[in-house]
Design an enzyme around this catalytic site. Sequence first.
Site, PDB file in Angstrom:
ATOM      1  CD  GLN A  20      30.448  52.687   8.705  1.00  0.00           C
ATOM      2  OE1 GLN A  20      29.264  52.748   8.982  1.00  0.00           O
ATOM      3  NE2 GLN A  20      30.937  53.216   7.610  1.00  0.00           N
ATOM      4  CG  PHE A  21      37.183  50.014  11.120  1.00  0.00           C
ATOM      5  CD1 PHE A  21      38.301  50.646  10.593  1.00  0.00           C
ATOM      6  CD2 PHE A  21      36.588  48.996  10.395  1.00  0.00           C
ATOM      7  CE1 PHE A  21      38.813  50.260   9.357  1.00  0.00           C
ATOM      8  CE2 PHE A  21      37.081  48.607   9.172  1.00  0.00           C
ATOM      9  CZ  PHE A  21      38.200  49.240   8.641  1.00  0.00           C
ATOM     10  CB  THR A  22      35.226  53.481   7.934  1.00  0.00           C
ATOM     11  OG1 THR A  22      33.810  53.350   7.945  1.00  0.00           O
ATOM     12  CG2 THR A  22      35.879  52.222   7.375  1.00  0.00           C
TER      13      THR A  22
END
Length: 150
Positions: free
Chosen positions: A78-80
């Site tokens: 999850q890059f966020t």
Amino acid sequence: MRAVIQRVSEASVHVEGKMVSSINQGLLILIGIEEKDSQEDIDWLSGKISRLRIFADEAGVMNKSILDIDGDAIVVSQFTLHASIKKGNRPSYIKAAKPDIAIPLYESFVQRFELDLGKKIGTGVFGADMKISLLNDGPVTITVDTKNKE
């Protein structure tokens, strides 16, 4: 490398309407990868999560790890988790690693975590639009950043 660790009674990941992973009691782990992350971050984080004592013992005290309860796990990239909202209202993701760096590190983390647990774990699909369902148990949610070990 950042992680959001959730103790769950159950969790699943769906992509395009199809279930790609499902577990009962265990951990749902969201992983955010930076370009500066390395194998050292992977090894430390995997060891920390596998030994994290957040499951109840016979007295109801959080004193057992996922290893102790033989729990299952799902790891989702999850890059966020590396979003910056210091300026304006639109998140910036400049600290998040690009796929050519993030994918091998994510896959390496999954392999290392499987070694630490001694079993296969579930995953999401890197870069896909995923629908994640979970029943957080407790609720217990822990955040960890390998850049803040001390």
